[in-house]
Scaffold this motif. Structure first.
Motif, mmCIF file in Angstrom:
data_model
loop_
_atom_site.group_PDB
_atom_site.id
_atom_site.type_symbol
_atom_site.label_atom_id
_atom_site.label_comp_id
_atom_site.label_asym_id
_atom_site.label_seq_id
_atom_site.Cartn_x
_atom_site.Cartn_y
_atom_site.Cartn_z
ATOM 1 N N ALA A 146 43.083 36.170 39.870
ATOM 2 C CA ALA A 146 42.505 36.497 40.224
ATOM 3 C C ALA A 146 42.555 37.920 41.256
ATOM 4 C CB ALA A 146 41.359 35.282 41.597
ATOM 5 N N VAL A 147 44.069 36.746 41.612
ATOM 6 C CA VAL A 147 44.470 38.028 42.536
ATOM 7 C C VAL A 147 45.299 39.237 41.751
ATOM 8 C CG1 VAL A 147 46.283 38.215 44.009
ATOM 9 C CG2 VAL A 147 45.311 36.509 44.687
ATOM 10 N N ILE A 148 45.461 38.941 40.794
ATOM 11 C CA ILE A 148 45.677 40.617 40.212
ATOM 12 C C ILE A 148 45.143 41.179 39.485
ATOM 13 C CG2 ILE A 148 47.255 41.337 38.202
ATOM 14 C CD1 ILE A 148 48.861 39.032 39.306
ATOM 15 N N LEU A 149 44.058 40.407 39.418
ATOM 16 C CA LEU A 149 42.784 42.043 38.792
ATOM 17 C C LEU A 149 41.710 41.580 39.745
ATOM 18 C CD1 LEU A 149 40.908 39.911 35.848
ATOM 19 C CD2 LEU A 149 42.498 41.973 35.684
ATOM 20 N N LEU A 150 41.831 41.510 40.571
ATOM 21 C CA LEU A 150 40.869 41.868 41.555
ATOM 22 C C LEU A 150 41.231 43.376 42.748
ATOM 23 C CD1 LEU A 150 39.065 38.772 43.586
ATOM 24 C CD2 LEU A 150 38.163 40.907 42.147
ATOM 25 N N VAL A 151 42.865 43.009 42.419
ATOM 26 C CA VAL A 151 43.401 44.098 43.096
ATOM 27 C C VAL A 151 43.318 45.159 42.422
ATOM 28 C CG1 VAL A 151 45.477 44.620 43.678
ATOM 29 C CG2 VAL A 151 45.175 42.472 44.784
ATOM 30 N N ALA A 152 43.895 44.874 41.266
ATOM 31 C CA ALA A 152 43.913 45.920 40.134
ATOM 32 C C ALA A 152 42.700 46.924 39.628
ATOM 33 C CB ALA A 152 44.010 45.489 38.548
ATOM 34 N N VAL A 153 41.237 45.488 40.160
ATOM 35 C CA VAL A 153 39.893 46.861 40.348
ATOM 36 C C VAL A 153 39.962 47.980 41.214
ATOM 37 C CG1 VAL A 153 37.838 46.576 40.594
ATOM 38 C CG2 VAL A 153 38.767 45.384 38.915
ATOM 39 N N GLY A 154 40.479 46.912 42.355
ATOM 40 C CA GLY A 154 39.977 47.949 43.604
ATOM 41 C C GLY A 154 41.406 49.294 43.223
ATOM 42 N N ASN A 155 42.281 48.822 42.782
ATOM 43 C CA ASN A 155 43.125 50.142 42.477
ATOM 44 C C ASN A 155 43.043 51.452 42.083
ATOM 45 O OD1 ASN A 155 45.869 51.122 43.038
ATOM 46 N ND2 ASN A 155 46.752 50.379 41.562
ATOM 47 N N GLY A 156 42.206 50.516 40.738
ATOM 48 C CA GLY A 156 41.497 51.425 39.483
ATOM 49 C C GLY A 156 40.813 52.140 40.095
ATOM 50 N N SER A 157 40.017 51.929 40.845
ATOM 51 C CA SER A 157 38.327 52.541 41.262
ATOM 52 C C SER A 157 38.727 54.189 42.430
ATOM 53 C CB SER A 157 37.426 51.943 42.084
ATOM 54 O OG SER A 157 38.148 50.961 43.513
ATOM 55 N N ALA A 158 40.140 53.523 43.229
ATOM 56 C CA ALA A 158 40.344 54.282 44.418
ATOM 57 C C ALA A 158 40.734 55.627 43.359
ATOM 58 C CB ALA A 158 41.746 53.661 45.033
ATOM 59 N N PHE B 99 40.870 45.989 29.889
ATOM 60 C CA PHE B 99 39.080 45.600 29.648
ATOM 61 C C PHE B 99 38.728 46.809 30.494
ATOM 62 C CE2 PHE B 99 40.203 42.500 26.747
ATOM 63 C CZ PHE B 99 39.730 43.015 25.893
ATOM 64 N N GLU B 100 37.207 47.904 31.128
ATOM 65 C CA GLU B 100 36.918 48.550 31.877
ATOM 66 C C GLU B 100 36.559 46.520 32.282
ATOM 67 O OE1 GLU B 100 33.760 51.017 31.665
ATOM 68 O OE2 GLU B 100 35.452 52.970 31.465
ATOM 69 N N ILE B 101 35.963 46.456 34.089
ATOM 70 C CA ILE B 101 35.614 45.691 34.796
ATOM 71 C C ILE B 101 34.455 46.503 35.349
ATOM 72 C CG2 ILE B 101 35.876 44.012 36.191
ATOM 73 C CD1 ILE B 101 38.758 43.511 35.461
ATOM 74 N N VAL B 102 33.012 46.437 35.489
ATOM 75 C CA VAL B 102 32.177 47.343 36.292
ATOM 76 C C VAL B 102 32.706 48.209 36.580
ATOM 77 C CG1 VAL B 102 31.122 44.754 37.746
ATOM 78 C CG2 VAL B 102 32.976 46.463 38.779
ATOM 79 N N GLY B 103 32.660 48.788 34.871
ATOM 80 C CA GLY B 103 33.055 50.072 35.265
ATOM 81 C C GLY B 103 34.376 50.760 35.810
ATOM 82 N N VAL B 104 35.294 49.854 35.825
ATOM 83 C CA VAL B 104 36.072 50.195 36.184
ATOM 84 C C VAL B 104 37.078 50.035 35.745
ATOM 85 C CG1 VAL B 104 37.729 50.283 38.418
ATOM 86 C CG2 VAL B 104 34.775 50.675 38.834
#
Ligand SMILES: Nc1ncnc2c1ncn2[C@@H]1O[C@H](COP(=O)(O)OP(=O)(O)OP(=O)(O)O)[C@@H](O)[C@H]1O
Ligand SMILES: [Mg+2]
Lengths: 398, 240
Positions: free
Chosen positions: A34-46, A350-355
């Motif tokens: 969870a930590v790695i993925l959520l941070v990765a999603v935030g980073n990816g969207s930025a 994979f894309e997560i919520v479009g990110v």
């Protein structure tokens, strides 16, 4: 007893209690992933936002009219646009492109396409908005001066109208007028909901003649000489506009100025906030995972303390007991953590919520470090306490 | 240190010497004097049975003899060495090499096969796996459980668990066997088997102390001690 034998004991200990071991590993796994993925999603969207905005052109300033059907003398006109091209009053302005925008249906050889934007402008517009040509050429200043009906079209338009045909040189009909396609724009990443490839760009004069009429402009796109001159250019423009449109001091201006770097800043800030927020959520899930591990480990302390009592009564030295229990905790937390990293790495493909997530290496280290530390502490501490009890006290522990 | 203890074994020091041992549990109103000044000496090769009503302090005494617990006051000498002077490491060695302890409540390690349970003291003694397995199987065979080697404690009856505990205590061939009601859950045939093993061990000059509620078992020993309210009430040699 050799270290290998103790390790074998630890492996037996882990496999003797499959459900408990599985739950412990699952807790660590979920926390780490969870930590790695959520941070990765935030980073990816930025990262996505940054690249979208820099695609817009960070040097551009857009002037839009806020005049809603009031007196026409406050609307933007080509004269005002020309006035902005003033090397003395506005030295930081590189180019000015007046823009009219219309919508309409493009037709080619019986195929129709409802276009979202048909833009009439000057030649500098393409550069200011970071458009590049894919095929053909852009229209020229001469085309603009003579109002020639030529146009460059976006990728979406090219695909919709000219399937399998080279659009360059073909003629399309829009609003009863014929336009010759001279070029196709290179694909551009879309910012927001609008498809930035679903457009056609033609000389201002041609669009005014055929579609938009000679009224006011939709906007004026100004390009600053450099990214760090954007604010200066913006102030210069504002001064000229206030003069031209006779805005009194303190009065509300009938126009609005936007620049891409402002947009970039606020968007990046938003993205950063988003990353921090996701990080916090991730941190909480790591904490919850940690509490889960702690809980499972503590629940078994009674049983394990009794077991340690038996082992001590049979003559196990403290060192051997400690090594075994620490090895067990390490096996559990490392396996769980490793699987968590694996799942996060797989999930990030994979894309997560479009990110598209982009993994931050430090989050991997942090997540793994914290979970292993929790596992080791709560596996090791009760064991070390039990191992220093007298056997009979460990056996009676409740 | 083990060698020191082992060396002393060849001398004529008593195997066990308990001097004015008291064990007090709890405080204030709830104080229990589980042992109220017990003194006794057991020579090497002796076979002692301890009897007494429930709560008379038998297990408490046995735990002290097995170096699992310490007295509140008084001294306990094992082969002439004051146990309270031994370090944690030395105590581990004594428990492993010198003493075989059979618990009243078996204390087998859960989710671990009978064989692995019996192997455990040998593992801590550093015996190689193959040798360990052979000796553990022999020990299980001795108590008639060779066919249950792969069973875990919860797959064994009470009496079978007790016999696994006996096998585990015997597997290291300890010089001192301490057994807290080793036949409490056994039928007369199994009891006879276990007592036969004890007789054989004693014939090899090993010291045995056992606790029992059964008069027949007490009669098999060479010496019978009766405890009452944490004190020795009688201590006599059985006629053979
Ligand atoms: N940990 C303890 N805390 C408080 N009191 C205890 C504790 N252990 C034993 N006692 C008390 O000490 C007394 C002696 O207990 P012990 O277990 O030695 O009896 P026992 O002779 O072995 O009895 P049994 O034949 O039932 O096994 C009992 O009154 C018991 O309540
Ligand atoms: Mg008892």
């Amino acid at each position: 007893m050799s270290f290998w034998e103790i390790l074998k004991f630890a492996v037996k200990g882990v496999s003797a209690n499959k459900l408990r071991s599985a739950l412990t590993m699952l807790g660590i796994l979920i926390g780490v992933a969870a930590v790695i993925l959520l941070v990765a999603v935030g980073n990816g969207s930025a990262q996505a936002i940054t690249s979208q905005i820099s695609a817009l052109g960070t040097n551009t300033i857009t002037v839009m009219s806020t005049n809603r059907g009031g007196t026409t003398n406050t609307s933007l006109t080509t004269e005002i646009a020309d006035a902005l091209k003033d090397p003395t009053l506005a030295p930081d302005v590189k180019s000015v492109s007046p823009v009219v925008s219309a919508s309409g249906t493009l037709t080619y050889d019986g195929t129709d396409h409802e276009i979202s934007q048909f833009i009439g402008t000057g030649t500098s517009y393409l550069g200011a908005q970071s458009y590049r040509m894919d095929r053909g050429v852009a229209f020229t200043d001469a085309d603009v001066a003579q109002g020639r009906r030529v146009t460059v079209i976006g990728q979406t338009v090219a695909e919709e109208l000219f399937e399998g045909v080279d659009p360059v040189g073909k003629q399309v009909t829009v609003g009863g007028a014929l336009f010759t396609v001279v070029g196709v724009l290179a694909e551009k990443s879309s910012s927001g909901v609008q498809d930035s490839n679903d457009l056609a760009i033609a000389p201002l004069t041609a669009v005014q003649q055929t579609l938009a009429g000679y009224g006011s402009l939709s906007s004026i796109v100004v390009e600053a000489t450099a990214a760090d001159r954007v604010t200066a250019a913006q102030n210069e423009i504002a001064t000229i506009l206030d003069q031209r449109l006779k805005v009194e001091d303190g009065g509300t201006a009938p126009y609005r100025i936007q620049n891409a770097s402002q947009l970039l800043e606020t968007q990046t800030e938003t993205a950063d906030t988003f990353t921090v927020l996701l990080g916090a959520v991730a941190g909480i899930s790591l904490l919850v995972g940690g509490i889960g591990i702690t809980n499972i480990m503590l629940v078994t302390v009674t049983e394990r303390t009794r077991e340690i009592g038996i082992r001590k009564a049979l003559g196990a030295p403290r060192r051997v007991i400690l090594t075994q229990f620490l090895a067990e905790a390490t096996i559990l937390s490392l396996t769980g953590g490793g699987l968590g990293v694996l799942i996060a790495v797989l999930g990030a493909r994979f894309e997560i919520v479009g990110v598209q997530p982009v993994i931050v290496p430090s989050s991997v280290v942090l997540a793994l470090g914290v979970s292993v530390a929790i596992g080791l502490f709560f596996g090791g501490y009760p064991a070390s306490r039990a191992a220093s009890l007298r056997p009979i006290d460990a056996l009676r522990y409740e | 240190m083990t060698t020191a203890v082992m060396n002393r074994m060849t001398e004529t020091k008593p195997a066990l010497e308990v001097q004015q041992v008291r064990k007090v549990y709890g405080e204030g109103e709830a104080t229990v004097h589980a042992l109220a000044g017990v003194s006794l000496t057991v020579d090497r090769g002796d076979y002692v049975a301890i009897m007494g009503s429930s709560g008379s302090g038998k297990s408490t005494l046995m735990n002290i003899l097995g170096c699992l617990d310490i007295p509140s006051t008084g001294r306990y000498l094992l082969d002439g060495v004051d146990v309270s002077r031994l370090s944690d490491k030395q105590l581990a060695l004594v428990r492993n090499r010198l003493i075989g302890f059979i618990f009243q409540s078996f204390n087998l390690i859960p989710r671990t096969t009978a064989l692995a349970n019996v192997e455990l003291p040998l593992a801590y003694a550093g015996v190689k796996p193959a040798e360990r397995r052979k000796r553990a199987l022999a020990s299980l065979d001795m108590v008639g459980l060779a066919d249950r080697a792969g069973h875990e404690p919860n797959q064994l009856s009470g009496g079978q668990q007790q016999r696994v505990a006996v096998a585990r205590a015997l597997v290291t061939e300890p010089a001192l066997l301490l057994a807290d009601e080793p036949t409490g859950n056994l039928d007369s045939r199994s009891t006879e088997d276990v007592l036969k093993i004890f007789d054989d061990l004693n014939a090899q000059n090993r010291t045995i102390v056992l606790i029992t509620h059964e008069a027949e078992v007490g009669a098999r020993a060479k010496r019978l001690i009766r405890l009452f309210d944490g004190q020795v009430r009688s201590d006599e040699r059985n006629k053979r």
